[in-house]
Design a protein around this motif. Structure first.
Motif, short mmCIF file in Angstrom:
data_model
loop_
_atom_site.label_atom_id
_atom_site.label_comp_id
_atom_site.label_asym_id
_atom_site.label_seq_id
_atom_site.Cartn_x
_atom_site.Cartn_y
_atom_site.Cartn_z
N SER A 65 39.96 -22.73 -80.49
CA SER A 65 39.45 -24.09 -79.91
C SER A 65 40.55 -24.67 -78.82
N ASN A 66 40.30 -25.07 -77.78
CA ASN A 66 40.94 -25.84 -76.71
C ASN A 66 42.46 -24.94 -76.31
N GLN A 67 42.09 -23.85 -76.33
CA GLN A 67 43.25 -22.89 -75.66
C GLN A 67 43.07 -22.30 -74.06
N PHE A 68 42.13 -21.41 -74.12
CA PHE A 68 41.83 -20.82 -72.81
C PHE A 68 40.46 -20.98 -72.55
N ALA A 69 40.20 -20.96 -70.87
CA ALA A 69 38.95 -20.78 -70.70
C ALA A 69 38.72 -19.28 -70.41
N VAL A 70 37.60 -18.72 -70.54
CA VAL A 70 37.14 -17.39 -70.37
C VAL A 70 35.69 -17.34 -69.48
N ALA A 71 35.74 -16.47 -68.53
CA ALA A 71 34.89 -16.19 -67.63
C ALA A 71 33.80 -15.64 -68.38
N LEU A 72 32.45 -16.11 -68.41
CA LEU A 72 31.33 -15.52 -68.97
C LEU A 72 30.52 -14.66 -67.77
N LYS A 73 30.89 -14.93 -66.50
CA LYS A 73 30.46 -14.29 -65.37
C LYS A 73 31.24 -14.69 -64.07
N TYR A 74 30.91 -13.94 -63.12
CA TYR A 74 31.70 -14.03 -61.90
C TYR A 74 31.27 -15.58 -61.28
N LYS A 75 32.48 -16.17 -60.80
CA LYS A 75 32.15 -17.58 -60.26
C LYS A 75 31.39 -17.63 -58.84
N SER A 76 31.15 -16.42 -58.23
CA SER A 76 29.90 -16.26 -57.39
C SER A 76 30.06 -14.77 -56.88
N ALA A 77 28.93 -14.28 -56.53
CA ALA A 77 28.63 -12.98 -56.05
C ALA A 77 29.08 -12.64 -54.83
N THR A 78 30.55 -12.46 -54.52
CA THR A 78 31.01 -12.13 -53.40
C THR A 78 32.06 -11.15 -53.83
N GLN A 79 32.40 -10.36 -52.62
CA GLN A 79 33.39 -9.23 -52.76
C GLN A 79 34.72 -9.69 -52.96
N ALA A 80 35.15 -11.00 -52.55
CA ALA A 80 36.32 -11.57 -52.79
C ALA A 80 36.47 -11.77 -54.51
N GLU A 81 35.27 -12.35 -55.15
CA GLU A 81 35.31 -12.43 -56.36
C GLU A 81 35.49 -11.10 -57.41
N TYR A 82 34.72 -10.15 -56.80
CA TYR A 82 34.69 -8.80 -57.55
C TYR A 82 36.25 -8.31 -57.31
N ASP A 83 36.82 -8.45 -56.37
CA ASP A 83 38.19 -7.91 -55.97
C ASP A 83 39.24 -8.60 -56.83
N CYS A 84 38.88 -9.97 -57.21
CA CYS A 84 39.94 -10.96 -57.92
C CYS A 84 39.84 -10.56 -59.28
N TYR A 85 38.42 -10.04 -59.78
CA TYR A 85 38.46 -9.75 -61.06
C TYR A 85 39.10 -8.26 -61.30
N ASP A 86 38.89 -7.24 -60.48
CA ASP A 86 39.47 -5.97 -60.52
C ASP A 86 40.99 -6.37 -60.61
N ALA A 87 41.63 -7.21 -59.88
CA ALA A 87 42.86 -7.50 -59.99
C ALA A 87 43.44 -8.04 -61.25
N CYS A 88 42.74 -8.99 -61.78
CA CYS A 88 43.02 -9.37 -63.05
C CYS A 88 42.76 -8.26 -64.10
N TYR A 89 41.88 -7.59 -63.79
CA TYR A 89 41.53 -6.52 -64.94
C TYR A 89 42.68 -5.61 -64.90
N SER A 90 43.24 -5.29 -63.77
CA SER A 90 44.31 -4.28 -63.59
C SER A 90 45.73 -4.71 -64.21
N ILE A 91 46.05 -6.18 -64.22
CA ILE A 91 46.93 -6.75 -64.89
C ILE A 91 46.75 -6.62 -66.51
N ALA A 92 45.66 -6.94 -66.99
CA ALA A 92 45.30 -6.79 -68.45
C ALA A 92 45.54 -5.48 -68.85
N ASN A 93 45.09 -4.21 -67.97
CA ASN A 93 45.04 -3.03 -68.50
C ASN A 93 46.40 -2.21 -68.30
#
Length: 147
Positions: A65-93
């Motif tokens: 509770s009250n710690q982090f926000a977590v994305a449930l979906k893309y912020k918008s259906a754009t290539q920039a958002e897909y690329d952003c998530y890919d970069a975040c996933y790469s860091i997490a991985n």
């Protein structure tokens, strides 16, 4: 890179692997930051995960509770958002091979919040329930990381 599957609520994260949960949090909290800022946010979660003072799984650390926000979906259906998530996933991985830019700090917030606190009370102390001081903070992009 995997695509982000749309979820209807945070409870659906429980059955996801820790890399995806961490990637969704990085994307939501720091998607608009540099890779260093994204790594900083990721290491806040890792520092908590590795501390005996916090829950023992990424899932419980992130969805507490009250710690982090977590994305449930893309912020918008754009290539920039897909690329952003890919970069975040790469860091997490690849957390084990990432450079930790924040040391042992376990909190972060927007730098503008600290600036406003300094203007109002002069010492950067947060008077909320956490009662944290930002004096040991490290600023990366628009976030300040602190203990």
């Amino acid at each position: 890179m995997p695509t982000m599957v749309t979820l209807s609520n945070k409870s659906e994260l429980q059955n996801r692997d820790s890399v995806e949960i961490l990637a969704r949090m990085i994307y939501q909290e720091a998607g608009n930051q540099s890779n260093e800022g994204r790594r900083g946010v990721a290491f806040v979660a890792q520092n908590r995960h590795q501390s005996p003072n916090w829950p023992s799984t990424y899932y419980t650390v992130i969805v507490s509770s009250n710690q982090f926000a977590v994305a449930l979906k893309y912020k918008s259906a754009t290539q920039a958002e897909y690329d952003c998530y890919d970069a975040c996933y790469s860091i997490a991985n690849s957390m084990s091979s990432q450079t930790n830019p924040i040391g042992s700090r376990v909190y972060f917030c927007l730098e503008s919040i600290v600036s406003n606190l300094n203007k109002s009370n002069g010492n950067g102390a947060y008077s909320g329930t956490a009662s944290k001081s930002f004096t040991d903070g490290k600023t990366i992009g628009s976030h300040i990381f602190y203990s």
